[in-house]
Design a protein around this motif. Sequence first.
Motif, mmCIF file in Angstrom:
data_model
loop_
_atom_site.group_PDB
_atom_site.id
_atom_site.type_symbol
_atom_site.label_atom_id
_atom_site.label_comp_id
_atom_site.label_asym_id
_atom_site.label_seq_id
_atom_site.Cartn_x
_atom_site.Cartn_y
_atom_site.Cartn_z
ATOM 1 N N UNK A 1 0.829 -1.201 0.000
ATOM 2 C CA UNK A 1 0.000 0.000 0.000
ATOM 3 C C UNK A 1 0.863 1.250 0.000
ATOM 4 N N UNK A 2 0.647 2.125 -0.977
ATOM 5 C CA UNK A 2 1.329 3.418 -1.032
ATOM 6 C C UNK A 2 0.470 4.423 -0.274
ATOM 7 N N UNK A 3 0.949 4.835 0.897
ATOM 8 C CA UNK A 3 0.182 5.755 1.731
ATOM 9 C C UNK A 3 0.434 7.202 1.356
ATOM 10 N N UNK A 4 1.662 7.522 0.941
ATOM 11 C CA UNK A 4 2.015 8.859 0.470
ATOM 12 C C UNK A 4 2.943 8.720 -0.722
ATOM 13 N N UNK A 5 2.732 9.597 -1.697
ATOM 14 C CA UNK A 5 3.552 9.547 -2.907
ATOM 15 C C UNK A 5 4.045 10.960 -3.231
ATOM 16 N N UNK A 6 5.315 11.254 -2.928
ATOM 17 C CA UNK A 6 5.936 12.550 -3.237
ATOM 18 C C UNK A 6 5.032 13.707 -2.806
ATOM 19 N N UNK B 1 -10.292 12.783 1.612
ATOM 20 C CA UNK B 1 -11.074 11.612 1.965
ATOM 21 C C UNK B 1 -10.239 10.653 2.805
ATOM 22 N N UNK B 2 -10.927 9.747 3.487
ATOM 23 C CA UNK B 2 -10.204 8.727 4.241
ATOM 24 C C UNK B 2 -9.351 7.902 3.288
ATOM 25 N N UNK B 3 -8.098 7.642 3.692
ATOM 26 C CA UNK B 3 -7.177 6.921 2.837
ATOM 27 C C UNK B 3 -6.383 7.824 1.914
ATOM 28 N N UNK B 4 -6.587 9.158 2.028
ATOM 29 C CA UNK B 4 -5.869 10.087 1.156
ATOM 30 C C UNK B 4 -4.423 10.278 1.574
ATOM 31 N N UNK B 5 -4.081 9.906 2.817
ATOM 32 C CA UNK B 5 -2.709 10.035 3.285
ATOM 33 C C UNK B 5 -2.532 11.009 4.434
ATOM 34 N N UNK B 6 -3.621 11.562 4.956
ATOM 35 C CA UNK B 6 -3.516 12.571 6.011
ATOM 36 C C UNK B 6 -2.879 12.001 7.281
ATOM 37 N N UNK B 7 -3.360 10.850 7.725
ATOM 38 C CA UNK B 7 -2.832 10.268 8.964
ATOM 39 C C UNK B 7 -1.360 9.899 8.830
ATOM 40 N N UNK C 1 9.965 8.704 6.879
ATOM 41 C CA UNK C 1 9.649 8.679 5.444
ATOM 42 C C UNK C 1 10.552 7.733 4.679
ATOM 43 N N UNK C 2 9.998 7.084 3.657
ATOM 44 C CA UNK C 2 10.816 6.260 2.767
ATOM 45 C C UNK C 2 11.621 7.138 1.818
ATOM 46 N N UNK C 3 11.079 8.308 1.508
ATOM 47 C CA UNK C 3 11.766 9.268 0.644
ATOM 48 C C UNK C 3 11.296 10.657 1.029
ATOM 49 N N UNK C 4 12.082 11.687 0.651
ATOM 50 C CA UNK C 4 11.730 13.053 0.993
ATOM 51 C C UNK C 4 12.218 13.441 2.370
ATOM 52 N N UNK C 5 11.966 14.694 2.743
ATOM 53 C CA UNK C 5 12.475 15.222 4.018
ATOM 54 C C UNK C 5 11.394 15.998 4.747
ATOM 55 N N UNK C 6 11.525 16.037 6.068
ATOM 56 C CA UNK C 6 10.700 16.871 6.938
ATOM 57 C C UNK C 6 11.620 17.910 7.568
#
Length: 549
Positions: free
Chosen positions: A35-40, A56-62, A74-79
């Motif tokens: 499952x891809x929860x967040x994509x870039x 919507x639910x499942x959009x990646x907010x949580x 994160x698997x990729x990217x930075x905070x």
Amino acid sequence: MHPSMRPSSSSPVHSAAPPRPVAEADGVSRRFGATVALRSADIAVLPGEAHALVGRNGAGKSTLVGLLTGLLRPDAGVVRFDGGPAPAFGDTRAWRSRVACVHQRSTILPELTVAENLFLDRQSASALRPIRWKRLRARAAELLGEYGVDVDPALRARDLSVGQRQFVEIARALSSGARFVVLDEPTAKLDARGIDLLFAKLRALRGQGVAFLYISHHLREVYALCDTVTVFRDARRVVTAPVSELGHRDLVEAMTGEQPSAPEGRTSRAVPPRDGDAPVLLSVEGLTLPGGVCRDVSFAVRAGEAVGLAGSAASGNAQVGEAVAGLRKAAAGRIAVAGRPVRTGSVPHALAAGIGLVPEDRHAQGLVPARGVGEHVTLSAGRRLGPFGTVLPSRARALADRMIEELDIKAPGSATPVAALSGGNQQKVVVARALAAEPRVLVTIRPANGVDVRSKEFLLGRVRRVADEGRAVLVVSDELDDLRMCDRTLVMCHGRLTGAFGRGWSDRDMVAAMEDVPGAPGPSEEPGSEGTAPREPGPGEEAGDGVRR
């Protein structure tokens, strides 16, 4: 420049550099197995900004909240915080200095006192300094007083109401000293007065430079509080814009990728007329609960009818719904299904009588996180799974698969743990479990709590269908959208029934009645009930029906 930082075409371009975001996620991705929860995904929150995050639910907010609060890596990217890198994963103290969070699921520890929960892990300046309990309790009382919550700081959290526990959670986050606060559905358990107090506090903190990421399914709150809104859909950011430049219908379209199917704030489904001669399936007579939660509550629900029970969080309406479903024992009064008495305070007896329940809090009352979707769905449908109390695996699998398909539950399979589902799909599991037993009376307490716009429409339509099939439905809620599909809506205030509305009520009148506003519609005689004194019909009513038109 991050898209959320770009000036609009009508804004003057200044030579000064834009303010540095207090918190940002840049190109973050996160996967859970297949499952891809967040994509870039991206988001940036400026100092002193109230920034809404919707989808919507499942959009990646949580998942994004988990990355911004250090619970996930994160698997990729930075905070980043204030332009610098986020603390190392696992450095809890460093993360708490950068960000505070009011989580959608309560983190209050019931066995600790109010003061201990408020100052968890910060009772004293250091581990070597003693805790000054008197000062701690005084500070706790002062903090909660800012929200109108008058409770003894030495009281254990388990003895608080749902709304009081939510304010303890909110006060703990907002008093942490962090300049960035994530608020994930903070008003879900608050009444209108509590929401007003919270918003006043948030506005004051914004004036001090504190920034908020505000997550809510209640779009009216977004427009009332926030400057900027970011919409996530299908695990990525799709738009960031000033709230003032994005209308309600455009916002819903961005969330769903579809044109809204109904006018704003209205259900697209017409409510059929009720049959006044249909038999009474649920009757509540003189119900009184311990502690003055409710007093002398009487009403009836007929076959084929959906009746709303409206009221604020402190009205007692949720407790009445729980009493009908066997979760609370009455001090006085009678509950009956099709004329047969139901023992109060007994869930098994309520189930045997044909009462199904969608509880208010799916996490505390409706789910066992490690158990599978199929197990949850069939949990209360024992009589349908085999003769003489036996469970035939083939029947259980068939029922689970049918309910998963019927409720459109997005899960890899029936064995998937419910903890792996989005909030909206978890709520669908709870509703599916109540429906799987084919109850004669369905009690739903805030049935679309914490779900997105489309999921809400779907769930409310499914609840309405139960009534259309000839059964009785009781919808307990303070959400106007939950109540629109009801044939009648009764109003509770301060533990008593204070009004009754037919179809077509106005938001203004309903909210005024729920909040006990002077001049609001007054009590009316409830047809088919006992214990409510009749009165002369008022303007807009006809004698004998007790329903405001």
